[in-house]
Design a protein around this motif. Structure first.
Motif, PDB file in Angstrom:
ATOM      1  N   ARG A  59       0.870  -1.067  -0.015  1.00  0.00           N
ATOM      2  CA  ARG A  59       0.064   0.080  -0.112  1.00  0.00           C
ATOM      3  C   ARG A  59       0.655   1.648  -0.124  1.00  0.00           C
ATOM      4  N   SER A 105      -5.924   3.980   1.798  1.00  0.00           N
ATOM      5  CA  SER A 105      -6.697   4.423   3.207  1.00  0.00           C
ATOM      6  C   SER A 105      -5.109   4.619   3.614  1.00  0.00           C
ATOM      7  N   ASN A 106      -4.091   5.810   2.430  1.00  0.00           N
ATOM      8  CA  ASN A 106      -3.105   6.696   3.095  1.00  0.00           C
ATOM      9  C   ASN A 106      -4.267   7.648   3.407  1.00  0.00           C
ATOM     10  N   GLN A 107      -3.283   8.209   4.232  1.00  0.00           N
ATOM     11  CA  GLN A 107      -3.547  10.378   4.606  1.00  0.00           C
ATOM     12  C   GLN A 107      -3.116  11.242   3.763  1.00  0.00           C
ATOM     13  N   THR A 110      -4.762  10.702  -0.069  1.00  0.00           N
ATOM     14  CA  THR A 110      -6.548  11.134   0.432  1.00  0.00           C
ATOM     15  C   THR A 110      -6.217  12.510   0.164  1.00  0.00           C
ATOM     16  N   LYS A 175     -16.986   9.826   2.962  1.00  0.00           N
ATOM     17  CA  LYS A 175     -16.882   8.890   4.138  1.00  0.00           C
ATOM     18  C   LYS A 175     -18.620   8.376   4.361  1.00  0.00           C
ATOM     19  N   SER A 186     -11.594  -1.383   8.314  1.00  0.00           N
ATOM     20  CA  SER A 186      -9.977  -0.822   8.526  1.00  0.00           C
ATOM     21  C   SER A 186     -10.025   0.990   7.509  1.00  0.00           C
ATOM     22  N   SER A 187     -10.570   0.559   6.665  1.00  0.00           N
ATOM     23  CA  SER A 187     -11.017   2.383   5.947  1.00  0.00           C
ATOM     24  C   SER A 187     -12.019   3.238   6.576  1.00  0.00           C
ATOM     25  N   SER A 190      -9.833   4.870   9.265  1.00  0.00           N
ATOM     26  CA  SER A 190      -8.947   5.325   8.480  1.00  0.00           C
ATOM     27  C   SER A 190      -9.372   6.855   8.480  1.00  0.00           C
ATOM     28  N   GLN A 193     -10.772   9.039  11.133  1.00  0.00           N
ATOM     29  CA  GLN A 193      -9.035   9.556  11.740  1.00  0.00           C
ATOM     30  C   GLN A 193      -8.411  10.443  10.927  1.00  0.00           C
ATOM     31  N   MET A 194      -8.327  10.329   9.725  1.00  0.00           N
ATOM     32  CA  MET A 194      -7.986  11.878   9.272  1.00  0.00           C
ATOM     33  C   MET A 194      -9.172  13.112   9.841  1.00  0.00           C
TER      34      MET A 194
END
Length: 222
Positions: A59, A105-107, A110, A175, A186-187, A190, A193-194
């Motif tokens: 990822r 799911s990389n901040q 995204t 979202k 998980s997504s 994530s 959290q962002m």
């Protein structure tokens, strides 16, 4: 080699973004060393396959390629071409690709895809949801341009904080409206959290500005 740390300071957030984009580019990576082909009509099927069910170990590497200016520019250009050609097959593939990119799911990735200069195209790609019939697809670009209205409760002189507020709305929209049926646990965590991290930064800015805080409290009392 000197074992010294250096820090750069910028007066203008736009300047910071441009320098960071230049530093993070993958333009000089030879094509044979890339994990992903650059987006083009001919490579969409390969991209769909490679961005589906990505193992956790890959990822970060894939996110690094997807965030590069070269990849993003090629993705947007391919999208414009597919819309001009009215190619349902290509547009459906672009939906799969964009969904796969966001589900990495990389901040940083995204948030880059939801920034002011590109989010309209990204939401456009997400309009062609291959899992929904035509009449149930949401025109995300129209929603954001016509139905969404931003009301200034207080005036933010800090452009970075204002952009973060807009970014956080787009994250929430992603979202709750665009991807809810596609998010695994998980997504979902994530993205949540962002959103919370951005809210914390916005509140921190408010707390540090006595004038803004006073204006906001006055609005609340009224």
């Amino acid at each position: 080699e000197s074992q010294k740390d250096w820090a750069l300071s910028f007066q203008d957030p736009d300047g910071t973004a441009k320098i960071w984009e230049a530093l993070s580019r993958e333009d000089n990576v030879p094509d044979e060393k890339r994990l992903l082909p650059l987006p083009a009509l001919a490579s969409l099927s390969d991209l769909c396959r490679m961005l589906s069910c990505v193992p956790p170990s890959q990822r970060e590497a894939l996110a690094k390629e997807c965030i590069s200016a070269r990849f993003l520019a090629a993705l947007r250009e391919t999208f414009h071409t597919a819309e001009d050609l009215n190619s349902e097959e290509a547009l459906a593939s672009l939906w799969h690709i964009t969904k796969g990119i966001l589900l990495l799911s990389n901040q940083k990735l995204t948030e880059r895809y939801l920034k002011e200069d590109v989010y309209d195209d990204v939401l456009g790609m997400l309009e062609y949801d291959a899992g929904l019939p035509m009449e149930k697809r949401i025109p995300h670009r129209q929603v954001m341009k016509v139905k969404v209205q931003f009301n200034h409760v207080v005036t933010f002189e800090d452009a970075e904080t204002l952009e973060r507020i807009h970014l956080n709305y787009r994250l929430q929209y992603l979202k709750d409206i665009v991807l809810p049926r596609l998010l695994d646990d998980s997504s979902f965590v994530s993205l949540t959290q962002m959103i919370h991290a951005n809210i914390s930064l916005i509140l921190d800015h408010l707390q540090k500005s006595a004038q803004l805080l006073e204006t906001l409290l006055l609005q609340v009392r009224q």
